[in-house]
Design a protein around this motif. Sequence first.
Motif, mmCIF file in Angstrom:
data_model
loop_
_atom_site.group_PDB
_atom_site.id
_atom_site.type_symbol
_atom_site.label_atom_id
_atom_site.label_comp_id
_atom_site.label_asym_id
_atom_site.label_seq_id
_atom_site.Cartn_x
_atom_site.Cartn_y
_atom_site.Cartn_z
ATOM 1 N N ARG A 293 0.846 -1.207 0.000
ATOM 2 C CA ARG A 293 0.000 0.000 0.000
ATOM 3 C C ARG A 293 0.878 1.252 0.000
ATOM 4 N N THR A 294 1.940 1.252 0.795
ATOM 5 C CA THR A 294 2.868 2.387 0.834
ATOM 6 C C THR A 294 3.537 2.575 -0.519
ATOM 7 N N GLU A 295 3.955 1.470 -1.136
ATOM 8 C CA GLU A 295 4.570 1.551 -2.462
ATOM 9 C C GLU A 295 3.597 2.102 -3.495
ATOM 10 N N MET A 296 2.350 1.677 -3.441
ATOM 11 C CA MET A 296 1.332 2.165 -4.383
ATOM 12 C C MET A 296 1.071 3.657 -4.173
ATOM 13 N N THR A 297 1.043 4.079 -2.916
ATOM 14 C CA THR A 297 0.843 5.490 -2.603
ATOM 15 C C THR A 297 1.999 6.327 -3.143
ATOM 16 N N GLN A 298 3.205 5.859 -2.935
ATOM 17 C CA GLN A 298 4.385 6.576 -3.438
ATOM 18 C C GLN A 298 4.398 6.611 -4.964
ATOM 19 N N GLU A 299 4.016 5.512 -5.596
ATOM 20 C CA GLU A 299 3.966 5.459 -7.060
ATOM 21 C C GLU A 299 2.893 6.403 -7.599
ATOM 22 N N SER A 300 1.726 6.440 -6.959
ATOM 23 C CA SER A 300 0.662 7.366 -7.376
ATOM 24 C C SER A 300 1.150 8.804 -7.269
ATOM 25 N N ARG A 301 1.792 9.126 -6.177
ATOM 26 C CA ARG A 301 2.324 10.482 -5.976
ATOM 27 C C ARG A 301 3.339 10.819 -7.066
ATOM 28 N N ARG A 302 4.240 9.899 -7.363
ATOM 29 C CA ARG A 302 5.255 10.116 -8.396
ATOM 30 C C ARG A 302 4.604 10.349 -9.759
ATOM 31 N N LEU A 303 3.616 9.525 -10.092
ATOM 32 C CA LEU A 303 2.919 9.668 -11.377
ATOM 33 C C LEU A 303 2.207 11.017 -11.475
ATOM 34 N N LEU A 304 1.585 11.446 -10.388
ATOM 35 C CA LEU A 304 0.894 12.731 -10.381
ATOM 36 C C LEU A 304 1.877 13.890 -10.546
ATOM 37 N N ILE A 305 2.994 13.833 -9.862
ATOM 38 C CA ILE A 305 4.001 14.894 -9.970
ATOM 39 C C ILE A 305 4.567 14.948 -11.384
ATOM 40 N N THR A 306 4.878 13.799 -11.953
ATOM 41 C CA THR A 306 5.415 13.758 -13.321
ATOM 42 C C THR A 306 4.415 14.320 -14.313
ATOM 43 N N ALA A 307 3.167 13.897 -14.211
ATOM 44 C CA ALA A 307 2.128 14.389 -15.130
ATOM 45 C C ALA A 307 1.919 15.886 -14.962
ATOM 46 N N ALA A 308 1.873 16.353 -13.727
ATOM 47 C CA ALA A 308 1.666 17.784 -13.482
ATOM 48 C C ALA A 308 2.829 18.600 -14.039
ATOM 49 N N ALA A 309 4.057 18.144 -13.831
ATOM 50 C CA ALA A 309 5.214 18.873 -14.355
ATOM 51 C C ALA A 309 5.141 18.984 -15.872
ATOM 52 N N GLU A 310 4.817 17.889 -16.529
ATOM 53 C CA GLU A 310 4.701 17.906 -17.990
ATOM 54 C C GLU A 310 3.605 18.863 -18.445
ATOM 55 N N LEU A 311 2.453 18.786 -17.799
ATOM 56 C CA LEU A 311 1.316 19.619 -18.202
ATOM 57 C C LEU A 311 1.528 21.089 -17.865
ATOM 58 N N ALA B 252 -5.072 13.890 -13.896
ATOM 59 C CA ALA B 252 -5.552 12.522 -13.658
ATOM 60 C C ALA B 252 -5.498 11.709 -14.947
ATOM 61 N N THR B 253 -5.935 12.307 -16.044
ATOM 62 C CA THR B 253 -5.921 11.600 -17.329
ATOM 63 C C THR B 253 -4.497 11.250 -17.738
ATOM 64 N N ARG B 254 -3.589 12.215 -17.633
ATOM 65 C CA ARG B 254 -2.201 11.978 -18.042
ATOM 66 C C ARG B 254 -1.522 10.952 -17.151
ATOM 67 N N SER B 255 -1.787 11.008 -15.853
ATOM 68 C CA SER B 255 -1.080 10.128 -14.910
ATOM 69 C C SER B 255 -1.690 8.743 -14.792
ATOM 70 N N GLY B 256 -2.996 8.626 -15.100
ATOM 71 C CA GLY B 256 -3.681 7.358 -14.898
ATOM 72 C C GLY B 256 -4.080 7.135 -13.444
ATOM 73 N N VAL B 257 -4.020 8.196 -12.643
ATOM 74 C CA VAL B 257 -4.373 8.132 -11.231
ATOM 75 C C VAL B 257 -5.668 8.918 -11.050
ATOM 76 N N SER B 258 -6.530 8.468 -10.159
ATOM 77 C CA SER B 258 -7.833 9.123 -9.999
ATOM 78 C C SER B 258 -7.685 10.584 -9.585
#
Length: 191
Positions: free
Chosen positions: A8-26, A41-47
């Motif tokens: 669960r901790t790994e998934m939370t960290q991965e979601s956070r990483r994906l959101l940060i990466t998508a936000a930086a790009e956008l 959310a669309t770019r990252s695949g995270v809700s």
Amino acid sequence: MTSRATRRTEMTQESRRLLITAAAELFAERTYRRTTFEDIATRSGVSRGSIPWHFGNKEGLLAAVVEHVMAELRTDADALESGTLDEALRTLVTFTRHPSTQLFVTLIAEAMEPGSALHKWYADLHKALRDQVRSWVERAELADDVRAEELSIVLLGTVMGVHQQWRIAPDSIDLDRTYATFGALLRSAGL
């Protein structure tokens, strides 16, 4: 920690990483103001609902993006403080070519708008960069009428201006030759 809790901790960290990466790009592509949680959310695949859970609000997400990008760039920053002029210039060329620096160019226009959430962050960033350049400049023997503080502003302004020109017209700017010329000018000034 159990394997379930670890996962669960790994998934939370991965979601956070994906959101940060998508936000930086956008933010770099569309600007901070025109990027929505839905876009991220669309770019990252995270809700979409995960964004406020992780970051509180859009400003919290921006802070996380900036912190992440600065950590990436800080990796090579030691050459500005402890290296030779040539090493410092090579570091600046590396910074300029780093994909995340496009984010800084895109966001600076928003930072200059009245009431911008980015204004204070940019003021702090510029001060930190000036301080870093000044620590390098202070090791040189300067003419009596040249102060390290003002020279740091000039040097940083030059680097930022070259970077912006290159981002706008990369085929017209040869970064290696430009920074070699900049280095020659600095050496001729005794730096």
